[in-house]
Design a protein around this motif. Sequence first.
Motif, PDB file in Angstrom:
ATOM      1  N   ASP A   1     -20.069  23.386  38.733  1.00 46.00           N
ATOM      2  CA  ASP A   1     -20.412  23.264  37.467  1.00 46.00           C
ATOM      3  C   ASP A   1     -21.704  22.799  37.282  1.00 46.00           C
ATOM      4  OD1 ASP A   1     -18.309  20.862  35.349  1.00 46.00           O
ATOM      5  OD2 ASP A   1     -19.848  22.239  34.752  1.00 46.00           O
TER       6      ASP A   1
ATOM      7  N   TYR B   1     -23.670  23.262  34.539  1.00 49.39           N
ATOM      8  CA  TYR B   1     -24.045  22.875  33.116  1.00 49.39           C
ATOM      9  C   TYR B   1     -23.941  21.017  33.328  1.00 49.39           C
ATOM     10  CZ  TYR B   1     -24.043  21.919  28.118  1.00 49.39           C
ATOM     11  OH  TYR B   1     -24.279  21.652  27.001  1.00 49.39           O
TER      12      TYR B   1
ATOM     13  N   ASN C   1     -25.702  33.935  35.431  1.00 46.13           N
ATOM     14  CA  ASN C   1     -25.107  32.664  34.508  1.00 46.13           C
ATOM     15  C   ASN C   1     -25.677  31.442  34.886  1.00 46.13           C
ATOM     16  OD1 ASN C   1     -24.016  34.592  33.139  1.00 46.13           O
ATOM     17  ND2 ASN C   1     -21.979  33.830  33.317  1.00 46.13           N
ATOM     18  N   ASN C   2     -25.873  31.179  36.223  1.00 44.53           N
ATOM     19  CA  ASN C   2     -26.237  29.714  36.686  1.00 44.53           C
ATOM     20  C   ASN C   2     -27.467  29.431  36.192  1.00 44.53           C
ATOM     21  OD1 ASN C   2     -23.855  29.407  38.050  1.00 44.53           O
ATOM     22  ND2 ASN C   2     -24.845  29.916  40.152  1.00 44.53           N
TER      23      ASN C   2
ATOM     24  N   ASN D   1     -26.697  28.222  32.577  1.00 51.95           N
ATOM     25  CA  ASN D   1     -25.862  26.903  32.769  1.00 51.95           C
ATOM     26  C   ASN D   1     -26.444  25.935  32.968  1.00 51.95           C
ATOM     27  OD1 ASN D   1     -23.703  28.210  31.806  1.00 51.95           O
ATOM     28  ND2 ASN D   1     -22.911  28.700  34.078  1.00 51.95           N
TER      29      ASN D   1
ATOM     30  N   THR E   1     -18.108  30.678  31.667  1.00 61.73           N
ATOM     31  CA  THR E   1     -17.967  29.119  31.375  1.00 61.73           C
ATOM     32  C   THR E   1     -19.053  28.494  30.459  1.00 61.73           C
ATOM     33  OG1 THR E   1     -19.386  28.877  33.679  1.00 61.73           O
ATOM     34  CG2 THR E   1     -16.856  28.821  33.704  1.00 61.73           C
ATOM     35  N   MET E   2     -20.002  29.427  29.959  1.00 62.34           N
ATOM     36  CA  MET E   2     -20.908  28.544  29.246  1.00 62.34           C
ATOM     37  C   MET E   2     -20.319  28.348  27.949  1.00 62.34           C
ATOM     38  SD  MET E   2     -24.129  27.533  29.256  1.00 62.34           S
ATOM     39  CE  MET E   2     -24.178  26.348  27.857  1.00 62.34           C
TER      40      MET E   2
ATOM     41  N   ASN F   1     -18.600  24.969  28.250  1.00 62.75           N
ATOM     42  CA  ASN F   1     -19.617  24.023  28.169  1.00 62.75           C
ATOM     43  C   ASN F   1     -20.074  23.711  26.759  1.00 62.75           C
ATOM     44  OD1 ASN F   1     -19.612  23.748  30.804  1.00 62.75           O
ATOM     45  ND2 ASN F   1     -21.243  25.303  31.126  1.00 62.75           N
TER      46      ASN F   1
END
Lengths: 342, 214
Positions: A158, A160, A190-191, A194, B150-151, B154
């Motif tokens: 997780d 973010y 994406n990390n 995020n 998943t953004m 968030n």
Amino acid sequence: MNFNRINPVIGMRSSVMVRKLFLLTIAILALTLFVSGCRQKKQAKTDQEKAQGKKKIAVVISTLNNPWFVVLGNTAKERAEQLGYEVTIFDSQNDTAKESDHFDNIIAGGYVAILFNPTDADGSIANVRKSKEAGVPTFCIDREINSNEVAATQILSDNYTGCVELGQYFVKRMDEKGKYVELLGILGDNNTWNRSKGFHSVVDNYPELKMVSQQTAEFDRTKAMEVLESTLQAYPEIDAVFCGNDAMAMGAYQALVAAGKADKVMVFGFDGAKDVIDSIHDGKIVATGMQFPKRMARMAAEQADEYIKGRRDFPQKVPVAVELVTQENIAKYTAYGRQSEQ
Amino acid sequence: MKKVCKYAVAAAIIAFLVYHSIYFENLEDIKQQRRKGTFNAAEYAREFWDNQLFSVFDKAVDVEELIELFNTNMNEAVRKYGKAPGVSRVYSYLIKGNGKILTIAKDFLEVSIRETQTNPDIKITTGFYIPGNAVRDASGLIDVSEFSDTMKFNEISGEINKIVVKEVIRPFLEEKPQVGNTIRFLGATQVSQEATEAKEFQLIEVVPIRLRLE
């Protein structure tokens, strides 16, 4: 009408062409038969192997050039072997083309599951799709792909929320003011976004905190050192550096040491890698986010095992919480996890 | 010569057409636009706030009961009332209660919920910026697996928190609360399973969903 008699040159050319076409057709047919024969032999061999010995699981890692990912891959391998599988690790070297080749080899090689750390959230979807179509389930670890249709499950940090917490600590340590640099990871991951967005969702609410530079160093220690060295030429007076991963944090710290600024500029990382945990312990790097690669890798291996034994009801996305590690709470942590989990 | 001119003109025409047929765009920009274009976090949060969140209000636990459970049996508190989207030591809780304002600070109220009402038991967030996922996760209504990226999941938290500031906190502050006033609230909080092991006891922080003076 006999064209040969009317124009013997055209007639001769036609019969040569027909002969050539005939030979070409025979060659194509022969090649097709040969290739399908090889495939059948391979399938027979893998069927035989399956019948005789351990089932095989593949672990595909984005890059083994980063110790954090080495731990991810080795832990997944170790746990899958404990569960009774033969395991091979594949290194994609941050290249989706190499990753695609690995998937082709894995599918042809009779592996029963893939524990997968994607190189690109969009670019890797096709690879997972082709393994699904071949009946080989994929379990994503640490990074996600932007599709819910193809992987068996995706176990993700997780990032973010982890960077929201890191951002809050950053604001507190900076006393809500000062200049900082941000080093981003790989732009297709994406990390990267995020983490950056989680951080900025907090920090951008403080107008006296100014980001003087934001550049990618691609999660790489050497690149981070070079990028920060160059940034310090343009902005010599900074108070902090936020790095999207620990490898970059170490590179940034090296650059600051070389510039004689390591005591004045705070460095924040993200991962929970050994060198940064040691550095925090020594009072050098200020903080990082612990991502628990061992926890995620073990979960992926265990879920692959459950899948092979018949379970299908996996949640598509499983966020794994990231914990803030600082000089105040470092005693609870060790490289890649908590002391209590080793 | 005529042929050379013809070929030159043809080549020029082809080059012109090719030049105007092909364009280059940064792949990352396209990906970002695509992601933004198909999901609107503000609209999602609005729909959630207006049409879904109230359906779980009756599941809110009394804050005094929850604090008691935190102090006596944290595992039971987690099992009965805690929510988390994945693997975590931090759980979100939907809580309700009333109490007396003891302190008004820049970004929070300290409130006592117990009968003696001399020491604070909770903090209610009243700042204009709220971090975290308390409301999103405490509701138990939004599943992370709904989202391919998943953004988006968030971003929903950020938008919900903006609604809290605009529609709960600001109107409440306009009523000019004072120390000694009694308030009634329903809200969300995030508490670590290890909270009671901390050297310094920390008050639980509540993000208000409903907040009014009595």
